[in-house]
Design a protein around this motif. Structure first.
Motif, PDB file in Angstrom:
ATOM      1  N   MET A 418       2.459  -8.095   5.112  1.00 32.97           N
ATOM      2  CA  MET A 418       1.154  -8.597   4.674  1.00 32.97           C
ATOM      3  C   MET A 418       0.706  -7.929   3.372  1.00 32.97           C
ATOM      4  SD  MET A 418       0.370 -10.572   7.253  1.00 32.97           S
ATOM      5  CE  MET A 418      -1.376 -10.855   7.212  1.00 32.97           C
ATOM      6  N   PHE A 419       1.249  -6.780   3.096  1.00 30.91           N
ATOM      7  CA  PHE A 419       0.762  -6.001   1.943  1.00 30.91           C
ATOM      8  C   PHE A 419       0.871  -6.711   0.591  1.00 30.91           C
ATOM      9  CE2 PHE A 419       1.288  -1.525   4.033  1.00 30.91           C
ATOM     10  CZ  PHE A 419       0.452  -1.927   5.044  1.00 30.91           C
ATOM     11  N   PRO A 420       1.974  -7.439   0.354  1.00 30.41           N
ATOM     12  CA  PRO A 420       2.086  -8.048  -0.979  1.00 30.41           C
ATOM     13  C   PRO A 420       0.872  -8.890  -1.361  1.00 30.41           C
ATOM     14  CG  PRO A 420       4.192  -8.163   0.111  1.00 30.41           C
ATOM     15  CD  PRO A 420       3.229  -7.609   1.106  1.00 30.41           C
ATOM     16  N   GLU A 421       0.176  -9.446  -0.346  1.00 31.05           N
ATOM     17  CA  GLU A 421      -1.008 -10.243  -0.678  1.00 31.05           C
ATOM     18  C   GLU A 421      -2.132  -9.377  -1.238  1.00 31.05           C
ATOM     19  OE1 GLU A 421      -2.187 -13.259   2.173  1.00 31.05           O
ATOM     20  OE2 GLU A 421      -0.326 -12.780   3.234  1.00 31.05           O
ATOM     21  N   TYR A 422      -2.057  -8.101  -0.924  1.00 31.68           N
ATOM     22  CA  TYR A 422      -3.094  -7.183  -1.411  1.00 31.68           C
ATOM     23  C   TYR A 422      -2.537  -6.320  -2.537  1.00 31.68           C
ATOM     24  CZ  TYR A 422      -5.069  -8.468   3.115  1.00 31.68           C
ATOM     25  OH  TYR A 422      -5.554  -9.162   4.191  1.00 31.68           O
ATOM     26  N   CYS A 423      -1.499  -6.831  -3.162  1.00 35.97           N
ATOM     27  CA  CYS A 423      -0.743  -6.003  -4.101  1.00 35.97           C
ATOM     28  C   CYS A 423      -1.621  -5.331  -5.152  1.00 35.97           C
ATOM     29  CB  CYS A 423       0.327  -6.859  -4.762  1.00 35.97           C
ATOM     30  SG  CYS A 423       1.277  -5.952  -5.950  1.00 35.97           S
ATOM     31  N   SER A 424      -2.433  -6.132  -5.846  1.00 34.28           N
ATOM     32  CA  SER A 424      -3.169  -5.521  -6.959  1.00 34.28           C
ATOM     33  C   SER A 424      -4.166  -4.490  -6.451  1.00 34.28           C
ATOM     34  CB  SER A 424      -3.871  -6.596  -7.784  1.00 34.28           C
ATOM     35  OG  SER A 424      -4.611  -7.433  -6.949  1.00 34.28           O
ATOM     36  N   THR A 425      -4.790  -4.776  -5.309  1.00 35.41           N
ATOM     37  CA  THR A 425      -5.735  -3.817  -4.749  1.00 35.41           C
ATOM     38  C   THR A 425      -5.039  -2.535  -4.332  1.00 35.41           C
ATOM     39  OG1 THR A 425      -7.068  -5.627  -3.917  1.00 35.41           O
ATOM     40  CG2 THR A 425      -7.476  -3.481  -2.968  1.00 35.41           C
ATOM     41  N   LEU A 426      -3.917  -2.710  -3.632  1.00 38.18           N
ATOM     42  CA  LEU A 426      -3.199  -1.523  -3.189  1.00 38.18           C
ATOM     43  C   LEU A 426      -2.702  -0.711  -4.376  1.00 38.18           C
ATOM     44  CD1 LEU A 426      -1.269  -2.819  -0.064  1.00 38.18           C
ATOM     45  CD2 LEU A 426      -2.978  -1.012  -0.123  1.00 38.18           C
ATOM     46  N   ASN A 427      -2.218  -1.410  -5.381  1.00 37.85           N
ATOM     47  CA  ASN A 427      -1.771  -0.687  -6.578  1.00 37.85           C
ATOM     48  C   ASN A 427      -2.896   0.128  -7.180  1.00 37.85           C
ATOM     49  OD1 ASN A 427       0.925  -1.193  -6.748  1.00 37.85           O
ATOM     50  ND2 ASN A 427       0.654  -3.132  -7.843  1.00 37.85           N
ATOM     51  N   LEU A 428      -4.069  -0.492  -7.202  1.00 37.17           N
ATOM     52  CA  LEU A 428      -5.236   0.188  -7.776  1.00 37.17           C
ATOM     53  C   LEU A 428      -5.614   1.417  -6.961  1.00 37.17           C
ATOM     54  CD1 LEU A 428      -7.584  -0.307  -9.927  1.00 37.17           C
ATOM     55  CD2 LEU A 428      -8.847  -1.212  -7.982  1.00 37.17           C
ATOM     56  N   LEU A 429      -5.659   1.223  -5.642  1.00 33.86           N
ATOM     57  CA  LEU A 429      -6.152   2.295  -4.788  1.00 33.86           C
ATOM     58  C   LEU A 429      -5.114   3.386  -4.529  1.00 33.86           C
ATOM     59  CD1 LEU A 429      -8.177   0.244  -2.147  1.00 33.86           C
ATOM     60  CD2 LEU A 429      -9.002   1.422  -4.175  1.00 33.86           C
ATOM     61  N   LEU A 430      -3.847   3.001  -4.610  1.00 28.37           N
ATOM     62  CA  LEU A 430      -2.824   3.996  -4.288  1.00 28.37           C
ATOM     63  C   LEU A 430      -2.288   4.679  -5.536  1.00 28.37           C
ATOM     64  CD1 LEU A 430      -0.840   1.955  -1.619  1.00 28.37           C
ATOM     65  CD2 LEU A 430      -2.527   3.733  -1.205  1.00 28.37           C
ATOM     66  N   GLU A 431      -2.795   4.249  -6.679  1.00 31.70           N
ATOM     67  CA  GLU A 431      -2.281   4.759  -7.948  1.00 31.70           C
ATOM     68  C   GLU A 431      -2.300   6.279  -7.999  1.00 31.70           C
ATOM     69  OE1 GLU A 431      -0.141   4.465 -10.875  1.00 31.70           O
ATOM     70  OE2 GLU A 431      -0.943   2.523 -10.254  1.00 31.70           O
ATOM     71  N   ASP A 432      -3.438   6.865  -7.567  1.00 29.38           N
ATOM     72  CA  ASP A 432      -3.554   8.319  -7.707  1.00 29.38           C
ATOM     73  C   ASP A 432      -2.656   9.068  -6.721  1.00 29.38           C
ATOM     74  OD1 ASP A 432      -5.143   7.157  -5.841  1.00 29.38           O
ATOM     75  OD2 ASP A 432      -6.714   8.686  -5.920  1.00 29.38           O
ATOM     76  N   GLN A 433      -2.198   8.373  -5.700  1.00 26.54           N
ATOM     77  CA  GLN A 433      -1.290   9.038  -4.763  1.00 26.54           C
ATOM     78  C   GLN A 433       0.140   8.624  -5.069  1.00 26.54           C
ATOM     79  OE1 GLN A 433      -2.812   7.534  -1.102  1.00 26.54           O
ATOM     80  NE2 GLN A 433      -4.816   8.413  -1.463  1.00 26.54           N
TER      81      GLN A 433
END
Lengths: 647, 392
Positions: A418-433
């Motif tokens: 399911m994650f790929p649908e939230y790709c841009s959000t996850l990229n944004l939020l996980l960037e610092d980690q």
């Protein structure tokens, strides 16, 4: 003032007035239809003139006679409705405009009477009081008409063409990583409609023609300084309408305490409802409400934004509080997708919220939602970490029976697909980690040859999760005493992972390199299985003296028996093992068959002399057939089947 | 106050001596000093709140500015409390008895307090509505000369105001607000001053059976002063903070319209008088409790000073408008009195206009602060839970 001006002969002023009057007369001569505005001006002028002339002999009070007459006339027009049970605006546009004209006239009379200085003239005072009384009566009536109109035309249906929440993604991840034991993860359907679909979706909360009526009432009430009453009545009805719309969205009235105590299943539903309500309330209703406020009140200064805020505030607070309750709750892994939904919805709406509440009074709302967005971002991160921890720490005491695909693999793979649908959000939020994870997953994917999709933050996190899953599966495989079953288990699960990656949106994030590598991994386990299980069995058929052409009968018999026993043992064990994927099962059978049947056939072929029924328990065809029973997950025993065949 | 000073140091000395037996290190002494400072500040702050003069309208008990001061003090106390709890040299303390029980209880109360904050924030929306109605009264009566029209206008707004205050105060406001619908057959009412339609009351943000009074009552459950040796450790600031939180929430609910407030005065605070810091809180509790009892008898609006003023002035002005309609034109002293009252009402409205939004935002700040502390404490507990237990 007027009195003074008219008392002092000012030639210049007079000349101007005379010229203007001529001009008006001339202009009127050519017009047949008067516009409303023009009519109003002329009526005002008329009222003014009557007062000026009456002023000349005001000492006797006779001059007020005409004003009184006009007041009486207009009084009749207004009072007549007081005993009527029908609403004016329901009676027809003519009645309505007559009434408005009458009210205008009252206001004009009041203005004119006020314009005259109060020189203890009893008559003037009396008339003024009478006119104000009349005005109050009319205003009270208009307020009533307004409320009636707003209530009658408050559109219940709203955005009917919007997809209903039931048609959207209602897949709930009931199971959590913790309670995985028997349940298998549900295949999740795809995400609901795209959030930008509903973006700005303005509807008419009140029909167009009614807005004009409301505006005409607003105009008169504001002109008479009754704007406050107008606003309170307007706010009252609209606020209630909004709350009704909100209720229709079935948002549970939940306290924070309730939310924190809620079972995951109901909470997930509530989270879905919130996401949906946010889209509808902000994207549709508040947008439309704002437009309505602007349409009705736009010309009266800042009251439109004040009214809008008052209408919206309680509903907004309700949505805000649920969001806060969710953001402060414990962030379990199963919440991740719902949290992502909430975050994305709010992130999409933030611009709208900023625009809706751009005025000073609305800064409170703006700030709160920005805070909530931050809170939800933290929640997403926390849930993501919880998920990662759960994947690596999920432990079992007993081996998973049959060596099939473990529920954890299913859960994890379905969940991350399911994650790929939230790709841009996850990229944004996980960037610092990102950096620490990227170094953890130091695979060629993150190297210079990697494409953009395999090197993004989410891709690295995904691979780090699957590698945690792999190491967890290795741990789980050690629970099997049988080494062959360890390999079957790992083969099954790795194969499942690869299939999931290949057959979903995950593929670009994992990359072909990953797939190749993991194909090789499960194939290695396949080979290891064959080696561990069959090498010893096949070796029983090996020729001890490669030089001699055939075996002695007893040696042959011995070997045959050894093989049968070993084969039957394997059969008994491995029929209960499980390879859920038919293709994989088939492949393994073929390669097993190739190895075992070939060896057996060769063995028998080399010793044609001894081949008779008594020695050979299983023919080549038997073995070939029996091999098909392996990995079906239903335990069988050859002794039983033999007996059964005989009886 | 030399007496209390003496008492404070006396109590302090006892606790120091008691603890010297337990631990003699300097850090502990530092901690004890912090604890003493904390309770000193608490008692000073609440003494200031208790001593606020009733006759000065600006800082009167339960006025908007008084409430803001109360919330300010709450935030200060909370910050100090958190400092003591979290900056201590031994973070594992919070997972050891008695804190292992007290902290979860404190967090539980925090969550309840959050719901009270929300209820009160919502209640302020009603107060704001009263303000708007009162402003109409003011604009009607500010006109000169006051005629029948103005008087009727004022009366209409006053009727709305008084009934709105009453509806909100009849506790079942939430249920009523949703049940009420705008009547369509209103034309049946033929009286000259029809029933005003300015009804607007607390929207039910939470379930109908949610009760502010029960919520506060639930917050006092298990709230007992630390006994014996516990009294000298961190248990005591936890207890203090609990009492402050319950008191602040209780006071907010008493002042601002909220869903279901019956029995608010019956809520008992288990704060023993011998605790120095608690005296002012007990004093305030008694004082507000008495006010509340009076209110419950009279059936008047909430205790917010501005609202009570509004109600009082509203009643006077209502009489005025009634007699106006009866006698017709009123001049002279009566008119002057009415003008003075209208001016007073205008002043009250102005104070609301200035204070309500900041008060609402401050309540929000309290809300966020409670959430933040809760999160930090949960994280700390989590950390302690993860680290291996100390070897004994």
């Amino acid at each position: 003032m007027d009195e003074c001006q008219s008392a002092i002969p000012a030639h210049d002023g007079d000349l101007h007035v005379v010229a203007a009057a001529h001009h008006i007369v001339k202009a009127l001569g050519t017009t047949k239809n008067l516009s409303d505005d023009l009519r109003k001006i002329l009526i005002d002028l008329d009222a003014h003139l009557s007062l000026i002339t009456s002023n000349i002999d005001s000492k006797g009070g006779k001059g007020f006679v005409e004003v009184e007459e006009r007041l009486k006339r207009v009084e009749r027009k207004i009072v007549i409705w007081e005993s009527d049970r029908i609403m004016i605006w329901d009676s027809g546009p003519k009645e309505a405009s007559n009434y408005l004209e009458a009210v205008d006239e009252v206001q004009t009379l009041i203005d004119s009477l006020r314009g005259l200085s109060m020189n203890e003239n009893q008559k003037q005072k009396e008339l003024l009081h009478r006119a104000s009384s009349l005005l109050q009566m009319a205003m009270s009536r208009l307020e009533e008409e307004l409320i009636h109109m707003l209530v009658k035309h408050k559109q219940q249906s709203g955005p009917t063409c919007m997809p209903s929440p039931s048609s959207q993604r209602n897949v709930v991840y009931h199971e959590s990583v913790v309670s995985l034991d028997n349940e298998s993860a549900k295949e999740a359907s795809s995400k609901n409609f795209c959030s930008d679909e509903c973006g700005e979706y303005i509807v008419d909360l009140v029909p167009e023609h009614v807005i004009l009526d409301i505006k005409s009432i607003a105009k008169v009430m504001f002109a008479s300084d009754y704007g406050q009453e107008f606003c309170e009545a307007f706010i009252g009805v609209r606020k209630e309408a909004l709350e009704q719309h909100f209720d229709i969205l079935e948002n549970g009235k939940l306290s924070i305490e309730d939310v924190l105590k809620m079972e995951w299943c109901s909470l997930s539903t509530e989270m879905n409802k919130w996401t949906w309500s946010m889209k509808i309330i902000f994207g549709v209703y508040l947008m439309s409400e704002k437009r309505l406020c602007d349409q009705v009140l736009g010309e009266f200064g800042s009251v439109n934004s004040f009214c809008f805020l008052e209408i919206a505030k309680t509903t907004i607070l309700c949505l805000l509080n649920f969001g806060e309750a969710i953001a402060m709750g414990p962030q379990e892994p199963e919440k991740l997708l719902r949290l992502l939904d909430m975050y994305e919805t709010l992130a999409d709406l933030v611009i709208d919220i900023d625009a809706l509440f751009s005025e000073n009074g609305g800064s409170f709302v703006r700030l709160e939602f920005h805070k909530l967005l931050e809170g939800l971002a933290d929640s997403v991160k926390a849930a993501f970490n919880a998920f990662r921890v759960a994947v690596s720490s999920n432990g079992s005491l007993y081996p998973f029976p049959g060596g099939g695909v473990h529920p954890l693999s299913k859960y994890v793979m379905n969940y991350i697909s399911m994650f790929p649908e939230y790709c841009s959000t996850l990229n944004l939020l996980l960037e610092d980690q990102h950096s620490d994870v990227a170094s953890l997953v130091s695979e060629p994917q993150c190297g210079p040859t990697a494409s953009l999709s395999t090197s993004c933050a989410m891709a690295c996190h995904l691979r780090s999760i699957t590698s945690s899953l792999e190491s967890n599966l290795h741990k789980k495989s050690k629970l099997y005493k049988d080494e062959a079953l360890q390999h079957i288990f790992l083969m099954n699960n790795l194969h499942y992972m690869v299939q999931k990656v290949k057959g979903s949106e995950l593929r670009p994030f994992f990359g072909d390199e990953w797939i190749r590598k993991h194909n090789a991994k499960f194939q290695q386990h396949e080979m290891n299985y064959e080696r561990v299980t069959w090498s010893s069995v096949v070796s029983l058929l090996k020729d001890d003296n490669p030089g001699s052409s055939s075996l002695s009968k007893s040696a042959f018999k011995e070997k045959c028996k050894g093989f049968s026993v070993a084969f039957e043992e394997v059969y008994k064990n491995q029929t209960s093992w499980c390879i859920p994927d038919p293709q994989l099962r088939e492949d393994l059978r073929i390669s097993t068959s190739l190895k075992v049947v070939h060896a057996y056939r060769t063995f028998l072929g080399r010793n044609p002399a001894h081949v008779d029924d008594k020695c050979i328990k299983h023919t080549v065809e038997d073995v070939e057939k029996l091999l098909l029973d392996l990995f079906e997950g239903s335990p069988r025993s050859l002794r039983n089947s033999r007996r059964m065949m005989k009886t | 106050m030399p007496a209390t000073d003496y008492q404070a140091s006396f109590l302090g000395r006892i606790s120091i001596r008691r603890n010297q037996v337990i631990a003699m290190d300097g850090n502990h002494e530092q901690e004890l000093q912090d604890l003493e400072l904390f309770s000193k500040h608490v008692s000073e702050r609440f003494a200031e709140l208790l001593s606020s003069p009733d006759d000065v309208p600006f800082d009167a008990l339960l006025s908007i500015s008084w409430l803001r001061k109360l919330l300010d003090f709450f935030l200060c106390c909370e910050a100090e409390f958190k400092g003591i709890l979290m900056m201590g040299n031994d973070p594992s303390q919070i997972s050891k008895p008695p804190l292992d029980r007290l902290i979860p209880e404190f967090l539980d109360r925090s969550v309840k307090a959050l719901d009270v904050c929300n209820a009160v924030t919502n209640g302020l929306e009603s107060v704001r509505h009263y303000q708007k109605l009162a402003e109409i009264v003011v604009s009607a009566l500010e006109q000169k000369p006051i005629g029948d029209g103005q008087s009727r206008r004022a009366k209409k707004a006053l009727t709305s105001l008084m009934s709105a205050m009453n509806v909100d105060d009849k506790e079942c406001s939430a249920a009523k607000a949703t049940e009420r619908s705008w009547s369509f057959s209103r034309r049946g009412v033929s009286s000259k001053d029809r029933v005003p339609e300015h009804f607007r009351s607390v929207s039910n943000q939470v379930a109908k059976n949610w009760s502010a009074a029960k919520q506060i009552q639930a917050m006092t459950n298990n709230l007992v002063p630390p006994r014996g040796a516990e009294g000298s450790g961190l248990a005591s600031p936890v207890y203090t903070m609990n009492v402050i939180m319950v008191f602040v929430m209780w006071a907010l609910v008493a002042a601002i319209p909220c869903q279901e407030r019956n029995g608010l005065s019956a809520i008992h605070f288990p704060a023993p008088k011998q605790l120095n810091w608690a005296q002012s809180i007990i004093g305030l509790h008694e004082k507000i409790g008495e006010e509340w009892k009076k209110k419950e008898k009279k059936g008047t609006a909430g205790l917010l000073d501005e609202m009570q003023k509004m109600e009082k002035l509203g009643n006077i002005l209502m009489d005025f408008t009634d007699s106006f309609q009866f006698h017709g034109d009123i001049t002279g002293q009566k008119a002057e009195e009415a003008a003075a009252h209208a001016a007073e009402l205008a002043e009250t409205c102005r104070r609301m206009e200035e204070g309500l939004l900041p008060l609402q935002m401050q309540i929000r700040e309290v809300f966020h602060r409670i959430v933040k502390t809760r999160t930090e404490l949960l994280n700390a507990l989590d950390q302690v839970g993860k680290s291996p237990p100390p070897l004994l």
